[in-house]
Design a protein around this motif. Structure first.
Motif, short mmCIF file in Angstrom:
data_model
loop_
_atom_site.label_atom_id
_atom_site.label_comp_id
_atom_site.label_asym_id
_atom_site.label_seq_id
_atom_site.Cartn_x
_atom_site.Cartn_y
_atom_site.Cartn_z
N UNK A 37 17.70 31.71 24.64
CA UNK A 37 18.78 30.78 24.36
C UNK A 37 19.73 30.81 25.53
N UNK A 38 19.99 29.68 26.07
CA UNK A 38 20.89 29.58 27.20
C UNK A 38 22.28 29.20 26.70
N UNK A 39 23.25 30.05 26.97
CA UNK A 39 24.61 29.79 26.52
C UNK A 39 25.45 29.27 27.67
N UNK A 40 26.33 28.32 27.40
CA UNK A 40 27.17 27.79 28.49
C UNK A 40 28.23 28.80 28.90
N UNK A 41 28.67 28.68 30.13
CA UNK A 41 29.77 29.53 30.61
C UNK A 41 31.06 29.11 29.92
N UNK A 42 31.90 30.09 29.61
CA UNK A 42 33.17 29.82 28.96
C UNK A 42 34.28 30.41 29.82
N UNK A 43 35.22 29.56 30.20
CA UNK A 43 36.35 30.04 30.99
C UNK A 43 37.47 30.48 30.06
N UNK A 44 38.46 31.16 30.59
CA UNK A 44 39.56 31.63 29.76
C UNK A 44 40.35 30.46 29.17
N UNK A 45 40.36 29.32 29.83
CA UNK A 45 41.07 28.16 29.27
C UNK A 45 40.30 27.52 28.13
#
Length: 55
Positions: free
Chosen positions: A44-52
Protein backbone atom coordinates in the motif's frame (compact mmCIF):
# COMPACT_ATOMS: atom_id res chain seq x y z
CA UNK A 1 7.86 14.81 9.65
CA UNK A 2 9.29 11.33 9.86
CA UNK A 3 11.65 10.24 12.60
CA UNK A 4 13.21 6.79 12.45
CA UNK A 5 14.50 5.67 15.81
CA UNK A 6 14.64 2.78 18.25
CA UNK A 7 12.76 2.33 21.50
CA UNK A 8 16.00 2.92 23.36
CA UNK A 9 16.64 6.26 21.63
CA UNK A 10 13.00 7.41 21.32
CA UNK A 11 12.96 9.90 24.22
CA UNK A 12 16.29 11.40 23.22
CA UNK A 13 15.22 11.81 19.59
CA UNK A 14 11.90 13.41 20.51
CA UNK A 15 13.59 15.97 22.77
CA UNK A 16 16.37 16.57 20.23
CA UNK A 17 13.75 17.54 17.64
CA UNK A 18 12.04 19.84 20.18
CA UNK A 19 8.69 18.08 19.80
CA UNK A 20 6.32 19.28 22.49
CA UNK A 21 4.81 16.78 24.90
CA UNK A 22 1.26 17.44 23.67
CA UNK A 23 2.08 16.72 20.02
CA UNK A 24 0.15 13.81 18.57
CA UNK A 25 2.34 11.17 16.94
CA UNK A 26 1.76 7.96 15.01
CA UNK A 27 4.10 5.08 15.81
CA UNK A 28 4.86 2.30 13.33
CA UNK A 29 6.72 -0.65 14.79
CA UNK A 30 9.05 -2.11 12.20
CA UNK A 31 10.39 -5.23 13.85
CA UNK A 32 11.30 -8.26 11.73
CA UNK A 33 10.13 -10.71 14.40
CA UNK A 34 6.58 -9.28 14.12
CA UNK A 35 6.46 -9.20 10.34
CA UNK A 36 4.24 -11.67 8.62
CA UNK A 37 4.82 -12.92 5.14
CA UNK A 38 3.90 -10.16 2.76
CA UNK A 39 1.20 -10.80 0.25
CA UNK A 40 0.71 -9.02 -3.02
CA UNK A 41 -2.32 -7.09 -1.71
CA UNK A 42 -0.37 -5.95 1.40
CA UNK A 43 1.55 -3.37 -0.59
CA UNK A 44 0.00 0.00 0.00
CA UNK A 45 1.46 3.28 -1.03
CA UNK A 46 0.66 6.12 1.35
CA UNK A 47 0.91 9.77 0.34
CA UNK A 48 3.39 12.07 2.03
CA UNK A 49 1.87 14.27 4.72
CA UNK A 50 3.35 17.61 5.65
CA UNK A 51 2.93 19.29 9.01
CA UNK A 52 0.44 21.72 7.47
CA UNK A 53 -1.73 18.83 6.26
CA UNK A 54 -2.05 17.38 9.75
CA UNK A 55 -4.94 18.45 11.99
Amino acid sequence: MEVRTTVRKFFHDMTAHHISSDTRIRVIIDDPQFRRESRRDDTLSLPSVTSTDQP
